[in-house]
Design an enzyme around this catalytic site. Sequence first.
Site, mmCIF file in Angstrom:
data_model
loop_
_atom_site.group_PDB
_atom_site.id
_atom_site.type_symbol
_atom_site.label_atom_id
_atom_site.label_comp_id
_atom_site.label_asym_id
_atom_site.label_seq_id
_atom_site.Cartn_x
_atom_site.Cartn_y
_atom_site.Cartn_z
ATOM 1 N N HIS A 27 0.870 -1.188 0.000
ATOM 2 C CA HIS A 27 0.000 0.000 0.000
ATOM 3 C C HIS A 27 0.904 1.234 0.000
ATOM 4 O O HIS A 27 2.130 1.105 0.074
ATOM 5 C CB HIS A 27 -0.967 -0.040 1.184
ATOM 6 C CG HIS A 27 -0.328 -0.139 2.543
ATOM 7 N ND1 HIS A 27 0.450 0.861 3.070
ATOM 8 C CD2 HIS A 27 -0.356 -1.118 3.476
ATOM 9 C CE1 HIS A 27 0.867 0.511 4.271
ATOM 10 N NE2 HIS A 27 0.407 -0.709 4.540
ATOM 11 N N HIS A 65 3.858 1.626 2.474
ATOM 12 C CA HIS A 65 5.141 0.973 2.153
ATOM 13 C C HIS A 65 5.933 1.837 1.182
ATOM 14 O O HIS A 65 7.150 1.983 1.303
ATOM 15 C CB HIS A 65 4.919 -0.406 1.523
ATOM 16 C CG HIS A 65 4.235 -1.376 2.434
ATOM 17 N ND1 HIS A 65 2.977 -1.848 2.198
ATOM 18 C CD2 HIS A 65 4.644 -1.940 3.590
ATOM 19 C CE1 HIS A 65 2.631 -2.675 3.165
ATOM 20 N NE2 HIS A 65 3.628 -2.745 4.030
ATOM 21 N N CYS A 113 1.487 -11.821 18.915
ATOM 22 C CA CYS A 113 0.690 -11.156 17.877
ATOM 23 C C CYS A 113 1.297 -11.529 16.528
ATOM 24 O O CYS A 113 2.440 -11.171 16.240
ATOM 25 C CB CYS A 113 0.705 -9.639 18.056
ATOM 26 S SG CYS A 113 -0.042 -8.783 16.640
ATOM 27 N N CYS A 158 2.285 -8.528 14.262
ATOM 28 C CA CYS A 158 3.576 -7.893 14.598
ATOM 29 C C CYS A 158 4.713 -8.909 14.602
ATOM 30 O O CYS A 158 5.870 -8.529 14.657
ATOM 31 C CB CYS A 158 3.550 -7.271 15.992
ATOM 32 S SG CYS A 158 2.367 -5.960 16.226
ATOM 33 N N CYS A 175 -3.370 -5.795 20.583
ATOM 34 C CA CYS A 175 -2.044 -5.240 20.305
ATOM 35 C C CYS A 175 -2.170 -3.762 19.922
ATOM 36 O O CYS A 175 -3.114 -3.385 19.238
ATOM 37 C CB CYS A 175 -1.364 -6.072 19.216
ATOM 38 S SG CYS A 175 -0.935 -5.177 17.735
ATOM 39 N N HIS A 207 -2.007 -3.151 15.726
ATOM 40 C CA HIS A 207 -3.026 -3.643 14.786
ATOM 41 C C HIS A 207 -4.407 -3.828 15.410
ATOM 42 O O HIS A 207 -5.322 -4.274 14.727
ATOM 43 C CB HIS A 207 -2.588 -4.999 14.202
ATOM 44 C CG HIS A 207 -1.307 -4.934 13.458
ATOM 45 N ND1 HIS A 207 -0.094 -5.166 14.057
ATOM 46 C CD2 HIS A 207 -1.049 -4.629 12.172
ATOM 47 C CE1 HIS A 207 0.870 -5.023 13.157
ATOM 48 N NE2 HIS A 207 0.318 -4.695 12.018
ATOM 49 N N LYS A 264 -3.501 4.178 11.179
ATOM 50 C CA LYS A 264 -2.392 3.672 10.377
ATOM 51 C C LYS A 264 -2.966 2.897 9.181
ATOM 52 O O LYS A 264 -3.899 2.119 9.341
ATOM 53 C CB LYS A 264 -1.531 2.723 11.222
ATOM 54 C CG LYS A 264 -0.338 2.199 10.438
ATOM 55 C CD LYS A 264 0.402 1.078 11.160
ATOM 56 C CE LYS A 264 1.494 0.529 10.262
ATOM 57 N NZ LYS A 264 1.938 -0.793 10.600
ATOM 58 N N LYS A 296 -2.535 -3.380 5.857
ATOM 59 C CA LYS A 296 -3.231 -4.486 5.215
ATOM 60 C C LYS A 296 -4.162 -5.144 6.221
ATOM 61 O O LYS A 296 -5.284 -5.507 5.916
ATOM 62 C CB LYS A 296 -2.201 -5.505 4.714
ATOM 63 C CG LYS A 296 -1.361 -4.995 3.589
ATOM 64 C CD LYS A 296 -0.099 -5.816 3.389
ATOM 65 C CE LYS A 296 0.966 -5.562 4.400
ATOM 66 N NZ LYS A 296 2.282 -6.111 4.104
HETATM 67 N N1 MSP Z 1 8.900 -7.245 7.817
HETATM 68 C C1 MSP Z 1 8.961 -6.267 8.850
HETATM 69 C C2 MSP Z 1 10.226 -5.461 8.743
HETATM 70 C C3 MSP Z 1 11.496 -6.231 8.824
HETATM 71 S S1 MSP Z 1 12.887 -5.189 8.622
HETATM 72 C C4 MSP Z 1 14.173 -6.151 9.012
HETATM 73 C C5 MSP Z 1 7.766 -5.316 8.725
HETATM 74 N N2 MSP Z 1 7.123 -5.331 7.555
HETATM 75 S S2 MSP Z 1 5.850 -4.399 7.223
HETATM 76 O O1 MSP Z 1 5.455 -4.748 5.889
HETATM 77 O O2 MSP Z 1 4.853 -4.514 8.249
HETATM 78 O O3 MSP Z 1 6.382 -2.936 7.289
HETATM 79 C C6 MSP Z 1 7.488 -2.561 6.489
HETATM 80 C C7 MSP Z 1 7.786 -1.096 6.692
HETATM 81 O O4 MSP Z 1 6.694 -0.327 6.207
HETATM 82 C C8 MSP Z 1 7.968 -0.721 8.177
HETATM 83 O O5 MSP Z 1 9.042 0.168 8.333
HETATM 84 C C9 MSP Z 1 6.653 -0.066 8.520
HETATM 85 O O6 MSP Z 1 6.753 0.896 9.546
HETATM 86 C C10 MSP Z 1 6.328 0.593 7.188
HETATM 87 N N3 MSP Z 1 4.914 0.878 7.082
HETATM 88 C C11 MSP Z 1 3.882 -0.006 7.107
HETATM 89 N N4 MSP Z 1 2.723 0.704 7.073
HETATM 90 C C12 MSP Z 1 2.995 2.026 7.011
HETATM 91 C C13 MSP Z 1 2.249 3.195 6.911
HETATM 92 N N5 MSP Z 1 0.937 3.184 6.893
HETATM 93 N N6 MSP Z 1 2.915 4.366 6.783
HETATM 94 C C14 MSP Z 1 4.280 4.426 6.723
HETATM 95 N N7 MSP Z 1 5.017 3.337 6.830
HETATM 96 C C15 MSP Z 1 4.404 2.137 7.050
HETATM 97 O O7 MSP Z 1 7.500 -4.611 9.671
#
Ligand code: MSP
Length: 488
Positions: free
Chosen positions: A18, A21, A124, A127, A142, A145, A299, A302
């Site tokens: 999304h 990311h 969780c 997380c 949590c 989420h 936030k 997904k």
């Molecule tokens: N897989 C772990 C990270 C492992 S790093 C060794 C993870 N994945 S994640 O897909 O949940 O998140 C990946 C990154 O995207 C994280 O830094 C997370 O904070 C960021 N974001 C996920 N959703 C976000 C928003 N809505 N806004 C900004 N960043 C976001 O955590």
Amino acid sequence: MNKNFISTAIDYVNAPPHIGHALEKIFADVFARRKRLLGDGVFFLSGADENSLKNVRAAEKAGVSVAEFVSANTEKFLALKSVFNLSYDDFIKTTEERHVLGVQKLWRACEKDIFKKTYSGLYCVACETFYKEDELVENGVCPVHSAKPEFMEEENYFFRLSKYQDKLKELIENDKIKIFPQSRKNEILSFINGGLEDICVSRSSERASGWGIDVPDDPSQKIWVWFDALSNYITALGFAGNGKEFQAWWEKNNNKIHIVGKDILKFHAVYWPAMLLSAGVAVPDKIFAHGFLTVNGQKMSKTLGNVVDPFELAEKYGADAVRYFFLAEFPAIDDGDFTIEKFENRYNADLANGIGNLFERILAMVLKYGVKDIDLDDADPAILDLISRTEESYLGKTENFQFHEALKDVLAFAGEMDKYINDKKPWALPKEKNKESDKIFSGLMFGLEKLVFWLKPFMPAKMERAENHLKNLGSNEEKLNLFPRINI
Ligand code: MSP
């Protein structure tokens, strides 16, 4: 040459990406591009976290094999690279052999701090971590989420995190591991001061549905996904074979920067350095924690199901406009709410009416004046002074991840240029060229060149087009038309 290792988090691939990311990858890309433009060496890394339990659950729900499921989603995360012009030097998938071997090597290197015990706790899956009761929010969910953690009881391997409490505190307090922003550094220090407990670093292969990396010499256990995922920063550099890149970009480099979301700072600022200390490997130098892109204050995630598709947005408005919005709208350290209205309004105000209009205005006058007669060395000292003040501020702010402040500087500069034109009224100058008109037109062109340089890391494709246009000015009849207005 200064060297910079710059990494993003590697995303879970339990669903397509999304825009949250995309936001993080864009922050990191601006930082990497800016360093390259300043002549620094850069290794920019991103990747996909394929071994998580939540990927397994999502694949089961979709009725596809986990391998098939994660590789299809990883392709979508990788597609962000070309769509948003992300200048990664490498993209690692945690199912790759170079990663698996590297994780197992790191595990062995930490073995003196790893022990087995029976454990029960609340896990969780979203997380991928255990929570203590007092860390949960209302109704025992949590805090990230709003999901209810699952009760687990197993015999697992543990890592002696507690042993590194004092060392971590010292490293962070003294900025040996520099955490941006200060408020997050304080949070991490208070987490450490609250007392570090040993952490569970494996799960039974059965609970992991057989997916993940085996604990060396114990295939009944899989390595915990955070131990596995964090290692990507060195496995991508060839840690498994102690390769040249690992030595150059990790061990012998004091500019190793992780860019991650605030929700996963603890893993990067506490768990990861502790693992590295245990293994006798260098720790990261800087960690920048960004805020979240939210929808109606929540936030985007997904798991919560309120996502905006980055591909649709780029298709409709162009990738650079989206990049610009994320970087200009709110401070990188804060959360920012996304709405199409805000996006379109800012686009028209800053890009169509601001920067775009300034380009058209100056180029039209310069073409009339005669491009060949312009020598940038003649530029008006008033403009040169404005440029050097803007540049100094811009450089400081971009170095400290204050991208929206840097863009404010650039926009203010564009506003000053506009004012300068209104004051000097170049259109009313006498027809014969003289020192005064040379000064003005050279200054204006120099100003445009600087705008391109400052904006390049933010909007690489648009600025490349502007740069080519400026180079071929006079031989090109077409209008630049950088940012056509959006009809709202
Ligand atoms: N897989 C772990 C990270 C492992 S790093 C060794 C993870 N994945 S994640 O897909 O949940 O998140 C990946 C990154 O995207 C994280 O830094 C997370 O904070 C960021 N974001 C996920 N959703 C976000 C928003 N809505 N806004 C900004 N960043 C976001 O955590």
